[in-house]
Design a protein around this motif. Structure first.
Motif, PDB file in Angstrom:
ATOM      1  N   UNK A  15      13.968  29.486  48.853  1.00  0.00           N
ATOM      2  CA  UNK A  15      14.143  28.151  49.400  1.00  0.00           C
ATOM      3  C   UNK A  15      14.901  27.285  48.398  1.00  0.00           C
ATOM      4  N   UNK A  16      14.610  27.458  47.126  1.00  0.00           N
ATOM      5  CA  UNK A  16      15.298  26.701  46.082  1.00  0.00           C
ATOM      6  C   UNK A  16      16.778  27.035  46.056  1.00  0.00           C
ATOM      7  N   UNK A  17      17.113  28.323  46.212  1.00  0.00           N
ATOM      8  CA  UNK A  17      18.520  28.723  46.243  1.00  0.00           C
ATOM      9  C   UNK A  17      19.236  28.094  47.428  1.00  0.00           C
ATOM     10  N   UNK A  18      18.597  28.093  48.568  1.00  0.00           N
ATOM     11  CA  UNK A  18      19.206  27.489  49.758  1.00  0.00           C
ATOM     12  C   UNK A  18      19.360  25.986  49.581  1.00  0.00           C
ATOM     13  N   UNK A  19      18.367  25.352  49.004  1.00  0.00           N
ATOM     14  CA  UNK A  19      18.453  23.915  48.747  1.00  0.00           C
ATOM     15  C   UNK A  19      19.606  23.622  47.778  1.00  0.00           C
ATOM     16  N   UNK A  20      19.736  24.436  46.745  1.00  0.00           N
ATOM     17  CA  UNK A  20      20.830  24.256  45.788  1.00  0.00           C
ATOM     18  C   UNK A  20      22.185  24.394  46.474  1.00  0.00           C
ATOM     19  N   UNK A  21      22.314  25.374  47.356  1.00  0.00           N
ATOM     20  CA  UNK A  21      23.570  25.548  48.091  1.00  0.00           C
ATOM     21  C   UNK A  21      23.820  24.367  49.017  1.00  0.00           C
ATOM     22  N   UNK A  22      22.756  23.862  49.650  1.00  0.00           N
ATOM     23  CA  UNK A  22      22.882  22.700  50.533  1.00  0.00           C
ATOM     24  C   UNK A  22      23.383  21.492  49.749  1.00  0.00           C
ATOM     25  N   UNK A  23      22.779  21.205  48.617  1.00  0.00           N
ATOM     26  CA  UNK A  23      23.201  20.042  47.837  1.00  0.00           C
ATOM     27  C   UNK A  23      24.619  20.214  47.292  1.00  0.00           C
ATOM     28  N   UNK A  24      24.999  21.455  46.982  1.00  0.00           N
ATOM     29  CA  UNK A  24      26.372  21.721  46.541  1.00  0.00           C
ATOM     30  C   UNK A  24      27.363  21.423  47.658  1.00  0.00           C
ATOM     31  N   UNK A  25      27.073  21.888  48.873  1.00  0.00           N
ATOM     32  CA  UNK A  25      27.954  21.633  50.020  1.00  0.00           C
ATOM     33  C   UNK A  25      28.067  20.132  50.281  1.00  0.00           C
ATOM     34  N   UNK A  26      26.949  19.426  50.207  1.00  0.00           N
ATOM     35  CA  UNK A  26      26.966  17.986  50.458  1.00  0.00           C
ATOM     36  C   UNK A  26      27.741  17.243  49.379  1.00  0.00           C
ATOM     37  N   UNK A  27      27.648  17.685  48.123  1.00  0.00           N
ATOM     38  CA  UNK A  27      28.423  17.060  47.042  1.00  0.00           C
ATOM     39  C   UNK A  27      29.921  17.262  47.264  1.00  0.00           C
ATOM     40  N   UNK A  28      30.308  18.472  47.685  1.00  0.00           N
ATOM     41  CA  UNK A  28      31.722  18.729  47.980  1.00  0.00           C
ATOM     42  C   UNK A  28      32.200  17.864  49.136  1.00  0.00           C
ATOM     43  N   UNK A  29      31.405  17.789  50.185  1.00  0.00           N
ATOM     44  CA  UNK A  29      31.778  16.996  51.355  1.00  0.00           C
ATOM     45  C   UNK A  29      31.907  15.522  50.979  1.00  0.00           C
ATOM     46  N   UNK A  30      30.960  15.039  50.222  1.00  0.00           N
ATOM     47  CA  UNK A  30      30.993  13.635  49.801  1.00  0.00           C
ATOM     48  C   UNK A  30      32.271  13.336  49.008  1.00  0.00           C
ATOM     49  N   UNK A  31      32.608  14.213  48.068  1.00  0.00           N
ATOM     50  CA  UNK A  31      33.818  14.022  47.267  1.00  0.00           C
ATOM     51  C   UNK A  31      35.064  14.032  48.149  1.00  0.00           C
ATOM     52  N   UNK A  32      35.103  14.943  49.112  1.00  0.00           N
ATOM     53  CA  UNK A  32      36.267  15.008  50.002  1.00  0.00           C
ATOM     54  C   UNK A  32      36.374  13.756  50.863  1.00  0.00           C
ATOM     55  N   UNK A  33      35.264  13.289  51.395  1.00  0.00           N
ATOM     56  CA  UNK A  33      35.306  12.122  52.271  1.00  0.00           C
ATOM     57  C   UNK A  33      35.627  10.838  51.511  1.00  0.00           C
ATOM     58  N   UNK A  34      35.282  10.790  50.229  1.00  0.00           N
ATOM     59  CA  UNK A  34      35.625   9.616  49.432  1.00  0.00           C
ATOM     60  C   UNK A  34      37.135   9.412  49.349  1.00  0.00           C
ATOM     61  N   UNK A  35      37.894  10.476  49.554  1.00  0.00           N
ATOM     62  CA  UNK A  35      39.353  10.392  49.482  1.00  0.00           C
ATOM     63  C   UNK A  35      39.987   9.901  50.785  1.00  0.00           C
ATOM     64  N   UNK A  36      39.178   9.632  51.793  1.00  0.00           N
ATOM     65  CA  UNK A  36      39.740   9.250  53.091  1.00  0.00           C
ATOM     66  C   UNK A  36      39.584   7.767  53.412  1.00  0.00           C
ATOM     67  N   UNK A  37      38.915   7.006  52.552  1.00  0.00           N
ATOM     68  CA  UNK A  37      38.718   5.576  52.840  1.00  0.00           C
ATOM     69  C   UNK A  37      38.744   4.786  51.546  1.00  0.00           C
ATOM     70  N   UNK A  38      38.684   3.472  51.659  1.00  0.00           N
ATOM     71  CA  UNK A  38      38.727   2.620  50.473  1.00  0.00           C
ATOM     72  C   UNK A  38      40.099   2.681  49.809  1.00  0.00           C
TER      73      UNK A  38
END
Length: 89
Positions: A15-38
């Motif tokens: 479960x910890x490994x899956x959670x780590x992968x989830x947070x990694x995916x969300x960090x990547x998505x967040x970084x990518x979306x930050x480049x689309x506004x502001x």
């Protein structure tokens, strides 16, 4: 490292490994979306339409992978319920 879907993950994945992968995916998505506004938003909108489409498709793919990981984690958090329904009522 090649992207791995939840269905390709072994049953032994913790479960910890899956959670780590989830947070990694969300960090990547967040970084990518930050480049689309502001401040960076106008530069994003100056890109050719096909590049914008491909970029946002990549964002969608990360969001889908994150949702799949959340579905994989949900049964451990909500025994007796399955997937996204358990997380969203």
């Amino acid at each position: 490292m090649a992207s791995e879907t939840v269905s390709e993950a072994t049953n032994a994945e913790s479960l910890t490994d899956r959670y780590d992968r989830l947070t990694e995916k969300l960090a990547h998505l967040r970084a990518m979306l930050l480049m689309t506004h502001g401040n960076p938003g106008p530069d994003f909108r100056k890109m050719a339409d096909n590049y914008q489409d491909d970029y946002l498709w990549g964002c969608f793919a990360l969001a889908q992978e994150a949702a799949d990981l959340a579905d994989a984690i949900a049964p451990a958090l909500y025994p007796g319920n399955a997937g996204r329904e358990a997380l969203h009522g």
